[in-house]
Design a protein around this motif. Structure first.
Motif, PDB file in Angstrom:
ATOM      1  N   GLY A  17       0.805  -1.220   0.000  1.00  0.00           N
ATOM      2  CA  GLY A  17       0.000   0.000   0.000  1.00  0.00           C
ATOM      3  C   GLY A  17       0.831   1.260   0.000  1.00  0.00           C
ATOM      4  O   GLY A  17       0.512   2.219   0.706  1.00  0.00           O
ATOM      5  N   GLY A  18       1.906   1.277  -0.797  1.00  0.00           N
ATOM      6  CA  GLY A  18       2.762   2.450  -0.909  1.00  0.00           C
ATOM      7  C   GLY A  18       2.505   3.228  -2.185  1.00  0.00           C
ATOM      8  O   GLY A  18       1.571   2.943  -2.941  1.00  0.00           O
ATOM      9  N   ILE A  19       3.371   4.196  -2.456  1.00  0.00           N
ATOM     10  CA  ILE A  19       3.178   5.103  -3.582  1.00  0.00           C
ATOM     11  C   ILE A  19       3.198   4.390  -4.918  1.00  0.00           C
ATOM     12  O   ILE A  19       2.477   4.770  -5.847  1.00  0.00           O
ATOM     13  N   MET A  20       3.977   3.315  -5.052  1.00  0.00           N
ATOM     14  CA  MET A  20       4.066   2.634  -6.340  1.00  0.00           C
ATOM     15  C   MET A  20       2.771   1.913  -6.690  1.00  0.00           C
ATOM     16  O   MET A  20       2.227   2.083  -7.789  1.00  0.00           O
ATOM     17  N   SER A  51       6.663   5.178   2.208  1.00  0.00           N
ATOM     18  CA  SER A  51       5.894   6.307   1.679  1.00  0.00           C
ATOM     19  C   SER A  51       5.423   7.256   2.768  1.00  0.00           C
ATOM     20  O   SER A  51       5.003   8.381   2.463  1.00  0.00           O
ATOM     21  N   SER A  52       5.470   6.839   4.012  1.00  0.00           N
ATOM     22  CA  SER A  52       5.051   7.709   5.111  1.00  0.00           C
ATOM     23  C   SER A  52       5.912   8.965   5.138  1.00  0.00           C
ATOM     24  O   SER A  52       7.126   8.909   4.923  1.00  0.00           O
ATOM     25  N   ALA A  53       5.285  10.100   5.425  1.00  0.00           N
ATOM     26  CA  ALA A  53       5.990  11.384   5.318  1.00  0.00           C
ATOM     27  C   ALA A  53       7.290  11.416   6.107  1.00  0.00           C
ATOM     28  O   ALA A  53       8.302  11.928   5.623  1.00  0.00           O
ATOM     29  N   THR A 183      -0.125   9.355  -1.248  1.00  0.00           N
ATOM     30  CA  THR A 183      -0.448   7.943  -1.380  1.00  0.00           C
ATOM     31  C   THR A 183      -1.826   7.628  -0.826  1.00  0.00           C
ATOM     32  O   THR A 183      -2.618   6.907  -1.447  1.00  0.00           O
ATOM     33  N   ARG A 184      -2.128   8.163   0.340  1.00  0.00           N
ATOM     34  CA  ARG A 184      -3.443   7.896   0.936  1.00  0.00           C
ATOM     35  C   ARG A 184      -4.560   8.436   0.056  1.00  0.00           C
ATOM     36  O   ARG A 184      -5.608   7.788  -0.104  1.00  0.00           O
ATOM     37  N   ALA A 429       9.930   7.176  -5.200  1.00  0.00           N
ATOM     38  CA  ALA A 429       8.609   7.800  -5.193  1.00  0.00           C
ATOM     39  C   ALA A 429       8.505   8.981  -6.135  1.00  0.00           C
ATOM     40  O   ALA A 429       7.445   9.215  -6.737  1.00  0.00           O
ATOM     41  N   SER A 430       9.581   9.732  -6.299  1.00  0.00           N
ATOM     42  CA  SER A 430       9.533  10.932  -7.142  1.00  0.00           C
ATOM     43  C   SER A 430       9.244  10.614  -8.603  1.00  0.00           C
ATOM     44  O   SER A 430       8.697  11.444  -9.323  1.00  0.00           O
TER      45      SER A 430
END
Length: 467
Positions: A17-20, A51-53, A183-184, A429-430
């Motif tokens: 459940g991450g950005i990818m 992915s958490s800030a 992501t969320r 992530a970028s």
């Protein structure tokens, strides 16, 4: 343990459940609105790992200041490529921003470099001269004047007694990104479009059947109940767990691959007086012999609308491959095919081993001394150490079977295009949208014509911008 099974054949299963996974889900749910998509996350929240800030530095990697992307100051190819791919990310996010529910996750923050000593000043001058030849970097500024540096970032100069050569570069187009919030939102978006998002679902095994379908089995960590899904396509966006899952799936393309886990700590301050006086992401040079991952930086962060500063990274080590993983993680990835690869990679990177040992032995005071090199006036009372995410750096075998430690992001796809996974770390992530377009091209070549118009709307001008 009971078994929660389904006879449904899904089109896409996203693991992690991450950005990818969120980015691929956002694309697929628009390209194929009737597709059956399932997202599986082992934690009880989305974006709970890298992915958490606060598990990353929030840099919108764009080549403006990351010196490790350009060790040769006369070769700007990598920096330009990353800048191009980050522009694609911004175009993709902008294409989704018509929905007023999208959070404020991207904040303007100039990207700077600060260097000391004649050698590094000459390096930075040559780097800027090279990059300025590209329209993307034509606005980059360079100075050797301490007073100009003070105007750009006062904390870098105030209290500094060092009188030797120093120089700085700056580009105004830099950004700070809250990848957790992004992501969320993406996962909420794909859920409203029909994606079945399942938390607490840990994948244990991937098996390809004779008919070409994938069977995904695992455990609901909340109830202890087993589950079994069938899918035509699987994406493994599980961070540090990706390699083990691809190994279990017997993906030929990862034979001999291994991972090296590296964690990080950062100093953080929320003192509003200090935070108000620094509005940039400032990178420096890594110490001689230190690996690229150790490049120090003093960053403004904006998370949930609140501004903070962070400085680091300081390397940590654990055999966990996720921050919320298990101590057995690394050992579960070791195979006969990659054991020698790992050993030779270690022998080839003794400087990294020494660096890690030095970092692990460093006291809090010694770590703070590194912050003082950037911000001479820093007060220890304002700063506290925080643990960031865990990274699984990729080790690949060369043509002789010897291990090569890599520091980038690598997309792995099977020969038949039915499974793909993401390995490695920064810039990660970028550049997620560009990586996912690459995945779609490699895994779904027969759908490219049908998707061309929609992809053009999602990511305008995907070909390289003028260099």
């Amino acid at each position: 343990m009971s078994d929660n099974t389904s006879d449904t054949i899904h089109d896409v299963v996203l693991i992690g459940g991450g950005i990818m996974s969120a980015t691929l889900g956002a694309m697929m749910s628009r390209l194929e609105p009737d597709a059956s998509i399932v997202l599986l996350e082992r934690l009880d929240e989305i974006a709970g790992e890298s992915s958490s800030a606060w598990n990353n530095a929030g840099t919108g990697h764009s080549g403006y200041a990351e010196l490790n992307y350009m060790p040769d100051p006369t070769d700007g190819a990598t920096a330009q490529d990353i800048a191009h791919r980050f522009r694609l990310s911004r175009r993709f996010w902008s294409s989704l921003a018509a929905d007023d529910t999208m959070p404020e996750f991207l904040t303007p923050a100039p990207h700077m470099d600060i260097v000391f000593g004649e050698r590094d000043v000459e390096y930075l001058r040559a780097r800027v001269d090279t990059l300025r030849t590209s329209p993307t970097f034509s606005d980059m500024e360079f100075t050797e004047d301490p007073e100009t540096i003070r105007e750009w970032a006062p904390l870098l100069v105030e209290g500094r007694t060092h009188t030797g050569p120093m120089a700085a570069s700056r580009h105004h187009a830099g950004t700070d990104v809250d990848f957790g919030a992004l992501t969320r939102w993406l996962v909420d978006d794909i859920a409203t479009r029909g994606t079945d998002v399942r938390l607490h679902h840990e994948v244990i095994r991937l098996h390809r059947c004779d008919d070409g379908l994938w069977v995904i089995t695992g455990r609901d960590r909340a109830s202890g109940q087993g589950f079994r899904l069938t899918s035509r396509f699987v994406f493994v966006g599980a961070g540090g767990y990706a390699l083990e899952l691809l190994q279990k799936a017997r993906v030929d393309e990862v034979r001999g691959y291994a991972v090296f886990p590296v964690g990080a700590q950062f100093f953080r301050t929320d003192n509003p007086v200090v935070v108000a006086r620094h509005d940039a992401k400032v990178y420096g040079q890594a110490d001689v012999g230190a690996p690229p991952m150790s490049v120090p930086h003093l960053d403004v962060r904006v998370v949930d609308g609140t501004r903070s500063l962070m400085f680091g990274p300081y390397a940590t080590f654990s055999t966990r491959l996720l921050r919320h993983g298990r101590l057995s993680d690394l050992f579960r990835t070791i195979r006969l095919r990659n054991a020698a690869v790992m050993v030779t990679a270690g022998l080839r990177n003794l400087a990294l081993v020494r660096y890690l040992l030095g970092q692990l032995a460093s006291s809090k005071n010694r770590k703070f001394a590194q912050l003082l090199r950037f911000y001479p006036g820093a007060d220890p009372a304002d700063w506290y150490l925080v643990q960031a995410g865990q990274r699984a750096q990729l080790i690949k075998p060369d043509e002789h079977g010897h291990g090569v430690l890599t520091f980038g992001t690598e997309l792995v796809t099977s020969a038949d295009g039915t499974i793909a996974g993401l390995l490695g770390a920064s810039p990660g992530a970028s550049i997620a949208p560009a990586v996912m377009v690459d995945l779609l091209t490699r895994c779904f070549p027969d759908r490219q014509d049908a998707w061309a118009s929609m992809l053009g709307n999602l990511m305008p001008n995907r070909s390289h911008d003028a260099a």
